[in-house]
Write an enzyme that holds these catalytic residues in place. Structure first.
Site, PDB file in Angstrom:
ATOM      1  N   ASP A 115       0.768  -1.212  -0.066  1.00  0.00           N
ATOM      2  CA  ASP A 115       0.152   0.054   0.049  1.00  0.00           C
ATOM      3  C   ASP A 115       0.762   1.132   0.076  1.00  0.00           C
ATOM      4  O   ASP A 115       2.015   1.062   0.788  1.00  0.00           O
ATOM      5  CB  ASP A 115      -0.881   0.013   1.114  1.00  0.00           C
ATOM      6  CG  ASP A 115      -2.055   0.997   1.130  1.00  0.00           C
ATOM      7  OD1 ASP A 115      -2.510   1.428  -0.036  1.00  0.00           O
ATOM      8  OD2 ASP A 115      -2.868   1.014   2.215  1.00  0.00           O
ATOM      9  N   GLY A 116       0.254   2.236  -0.580  1.00  0.00           N
ATOM     10  CA  GLY A 116       1.143   3.739  -0.568  1.00  0.00           C
ATOM     11  C   GLY A 116       1.476   4.157  -1.675  1.00  0.00           C
ATOM     12  O   GLY A 116       2.260   5.178  -1.805  1.00  0.00           O
ATOM     13  N   ASN A 117       1.253   3.517  -2.568  1.00  0.00           N
ATOM     14  CA  ASN A 117       1.862   3.888  -4.157  1.00  0.00           C
ATOM     15  C   ASN A 117       1.250   5.425  -4.643  1.00  0.00           C
ATOM     16  O   ASN A 117       2.180   6.094  -5.058  1.00  0.00           O
ATOM     17  CB  ASN A 117       1.368   2.837  -5.310  1.00  0.00           C
ATOM     18  CG  ASN A 117       1.951   1.734  -5.239  1.00  0.00           C
ATOM     19  OD1 ASN A 117       2.848   1.311  -4.212  1.00  0.00           O
ATOM     20  ND2 ASN A 117       1.573   0.609  -6.065  1.00  0.00           N
ATOM     21  N   GLY A 118       0.099   5.426  -4.375  1.00  0.00           N
ATOM     22  CA  GLY A 118      -0.682   6.848  -4.536  1.00  0.00           C
ATOM     23  C   GLY A 118       0.052   8.119  -3.869  1.00  0.00           C
ATOM     24  O   GLY A 118       0.380   8.979  -4.471  1.00  0.00           O
TER      25      GLY A 118
ATOM     26  N   SER B 141      -7.464  -5.395  -5.374  1.00  0.00           N
ATOM     27  CA  SER B 141      -8.788  -5.854  -4.481  1.00  0.00           C
ATOM     28  C   SER B 141      -9.806  -5.834  -5.487  1.00  0.00           C
ATOM     29  O   SER B 141     -10.219  -5.129  -6.355  1.00  0.00           O
ATOM     30  CB  SER B 141      -8.821  -5.404  -3.295  1.00  0.00           C
ATOM     31  OG  SER B 141      -9.160  -3.979  -3.451  1.00  0.00           O
TER      32      SER B 141
ATOM     33  N   ASN C  44     -10.983  -2.303  -5.454  1.00  0.00           N
ATOM     34  CA  ASN C  44     -10.207  -1.542  -6.230  1.00  0.00           C
ATOM     35  C   ASN C  44     -10.711  -1.311  -7.724  1.00  0.00           C
ATOM     36  O   ASN C  44     -10.530  -0.300  -8.418  1.00  0.00           O
ATOM     37  CB  ASN C  44      -8.564  -2.023  -6.648  1.00  0.00           C
ATOM     38  CG  ASN C  44      -7.944  -1.944  -5.380  1.00  0.00           C
ATOM     39  OD1 ASN C  44      -6.916  -2.604  -5.002  1.00  0.00           O
ATOM     40  ND2 ASN C  44      -7.996  -0.836  -4.621  1.00  0.00           N
TER      41      ASN C  44
ATOM     42  N   ARG D 189      -5.221  -1.930   8.632  1.00  0.00           N
ATOM     43  CA  ARG D 189      -6.473  -2.594   8.430  1.00  0.00           C
ATOM     44  C   ARG D 189      -6.158  -3.800   7.348  1.00  0.00           C
ATOM     45  O   ARG D 189      -5.072  -3.647   6.740  1.00  0.00           O
ATOM     46  CB  ARG D 189      -7.459  -1.548   7.960  1.00  0.00           C
ATOM     47  CG  ARG D 189      -7.164  -0.796   6.536  1.00  0.00           C
ATOM     48  CD  ARG D 189      -8.476  -0.027   6.311  1.00  0.00           C
ATOM     49  NE  ARG D 189      -7.995   0.909   4.992  1.00  0.00           N
ATOM     50  CZ  ARG D 189      -7.606   2.409   5.201  1.00  0.00           C
ATOM     51  NH1 ARG D 189      -7.483   2.787   6.352  1.00  0.00           N
ATOM     52  NH2 ARG D 189      -7.238   2.861   4.167  1.00  0.00           N
TER      53      ARG D 189
HETATM   54  C1  IPE Z   1      -5.546  -2.842  -0.402  1.00  0.00           C
HETATM   55  O1  IPE Z   1      -5.031  -1.527  -0.629  1.00  0.00           O
HETATM   56  C2  IPE Z   1      -5.635  -3.426  -1.762  1.00  0.00           C
HETATM   57  C3  IPE Z   1      -4.313  -3.867  -2.390  1.00  0.00           C
HETATM   58  C4  IPE Z   1      -3.156  -3.451  -1.714  1.00  0.00           C
HETATM   59  C5  IPE Z   1      -4.205  -3.967  -3.588  1.00  0.00           C
HETATM   60  P1  IPE Z   1      -6.104  -0.393  -0.633  1.00  0.00           P
HETATM   61  O2  IPE Z   1      -5.265   1.054  -0.730  1.00  0.00           O
HETATM   62  O3  IPE Z   1      -7.155  -0.588  -1.697  1.00  0.00           O
HETATM   63  O4  IPE Z   1      -6.891  -0.568   0.739  1.00  0.00           O
HETATM   64  P2  IPE Z   1      -8.062   0.696   1.311  1.00  0.00           P
HETATM   65  O5  IPE Z   1      -9.225   0.726   0.437  1.00  0.00           O
HETATM   66  O6  IPE Z   1      -7.484   1.997   1.451  1.00  0.00           O
HETATM   67  O7  IPE Z   1      -8.222   0.040   2.765  1.00  0.00           O
HETATM   68  C1  IPE Z   2      -1.565   0.208  -3.413  1.00  0.00           C
HETATM   69  O1  IPE Z   2      -1.294   1.396  -3.406  1.00  0.00           O
HETATM   70  C2  IPE Z   2      -1.702  -0.130  -4.859  1.00  0.00           C
HETATM   71  C3  IPE Z   2      -3.125  -0.737  -5.125  1.00  0.00           C
HETATM   72  C4  IPE Z   2      -3.871  -0.780  -4.260  1.00  0.00           C
HETATM   73  C5  IPE Z   2      -3.357  -1.134  -6.399  1.00  0.00           C
HETATM   74  P1  IPE Z   2      -2.443   2.411  -3.448  1.00  0.00           P
HETATM   75  O2  IPE Z   2      -2.725   2.727  -4.750  1.00  0.00           O
HETATM   76  O3  IPE Z   2      -3.612   2.372  -2.567  1.00  0.00           O
HETATM   77  O4  IPE Z   2      -1.908   3.887  -2.754  1.00  0.00           O
HETATM   78  P2  IPE Z   2      -2.571   4.928  -1.788  1.00  0.00           P
HETATM   79  O5  IPE Z   2      -3.145   3.945  -0.735  1.00  0.00           O
HETATM   80  O6  IPE Z   2      -3.592   5.706  -2.524  1.00  0.00           O
HETATM   81  O7  IPE Z   2      -1.574   5.686  -1.346  1.00  0.00           O
HETATM   82 MG    MG Z   3      -3.902   2.247  -0.701  1.00  0.00          MG
END
Ligand code: IPE
Ligand code: IPE
Ligand code: MG
Length: 250
Positions: free
Chosen positions: A21-24, A66, A69, A195
């Site tokens: 998590d956290g790419n964005g 997920s 997603n 979570r």
């Molecule tokens: C969980 O990450 C799913 C993946 C890492 C693929 P999300 O970033 O989608 O999770 P929530 O919705 O913030 O809990």
């Molecule tokens: C996890 O990073 C990758 C995927 C869920 C596909 P996010 O895209 O959820 O990054 P944030 O949580 O928005 O930083």
């Molecule tokens: Mg995320």
């Protein structure tokens, strides 16, 4: 001393699961679009897969996409699927070199056709690799998997293949899409979120959870080793008392 040297080989988890998590947020902090973060997340996937194979972890499950997603903006979903296709095809060589078998769990038929083709090809090519299983959770959610298993069991009862009394933990586990692998001893989630986000609800019943604020694209081999060392310093009691465990060891 580097964390790698602190790892005890006798207490290695057989299965590690990671919520990447956290790419964005990583991309945003650099003033870039979210997809830039996803692209940089691929490097961390490579690092972690290599690290696990090197130290002898046998199974690694990565939560890549997920069920929920799919509700992201269409442009991001498309870009993610495109990245998936590209990554799978470009990484197959490395998987072969490292003797890693690629597997996938999730509602795979909901993936775009090009993605599914690429995935199936890579899974077939790597099918006899046996150093480590890399399991990608794609279009996956634990509730989806659980419902699927319940339906399959109900069907077996209805057609009198089994009776209601045959339903137990073992049977239920055997119906899940994760049935081939041991349940993860260690779950890691990056980016400071605490979570489970519909990941492996059944399989994580007694796993150790490790949270780090590091964003996924910044996650390195050393971060993984640190998580393993932390895991190895925990006492897994499975309902027993600490005293019982020390007695059992002697
Ligand atoms: C969980 O990450 C799913 C993946 C890492 C693929 P999300 O970033 O989608 O999770 P929530 O919705 O913030 O809990
Ligand atoms: C996890 O990073 C990758 C995927 C869920 C596909 P996010 O895209 O959820 O990054 P944030 O949580 O928005 O930083
Ligand atoms: Mg995320």
């Amino acid at each position: 001393m580097p964390y790698k040297d602190k790892i005890s080989k006798e207490k290695l988890p057989a299965h590690i699961a990671i919520i990447m998590d956290g790419n964005g947020r990583w991309a945003k902090s650099k003033g870039k679009f979210r997809i830039f973060g996803h692209k940089n997340g691929v490097k961390a996937v490579r690092e972690v897969s290599e690290a696990c194979a090197e130290i002898g972890v046998k199974n690694l499950t990565l939560y890549a996409f997920s069920t929920e997603n799919w509700n992201r903006p269409q442009a991001e979903v498309n870009a993610l699927m495109e990245l998936l296709v590209k990554t799978i095809s470009s990484e197959t060589k490395t998987l072969m070199k490292n003797n890693i078998r690629l597997n996938a769990i999730g509602d795979l038929k909901s993936l775009p056709k090009s993605c599914l083709t690429e995935l199936n090809e890579a899974m077939e090519k790597t099918a006899s690799n046996n150093r480590m299983n890399l399991i990608l959770a794609l279009s996956y959610s634990a509730k989806w998997d659980i419902i699927k298993s319940v339906k399959s069991i109900a069907q077996k009862v209805k057609s009198e293949k089994i009776s209601i009394n045959d339903i137990n933990e073992e049977l239920f586990t055997s119906e899940l899409s994760t049935h081939k692998w041991p349940h993860p001893e260690l779950l890691i989630r990056t980016s400071g979120e605490h979570r489970i986000s519909n990941f492996l609800l059944w399989e994580l019943a007694y796993s150790e959870f490790y949270f780090t604020s590091t964003l996924w694209p910044d996650f390195t081999k050393e971060d993984l080793y640190k998580a393993i060392v932390d895991y190895q310093n925990r006492e897994r009691r499975f309902g027993k008392t600490s005293e019982q465990l020390t007695k059992d060891e002697n």
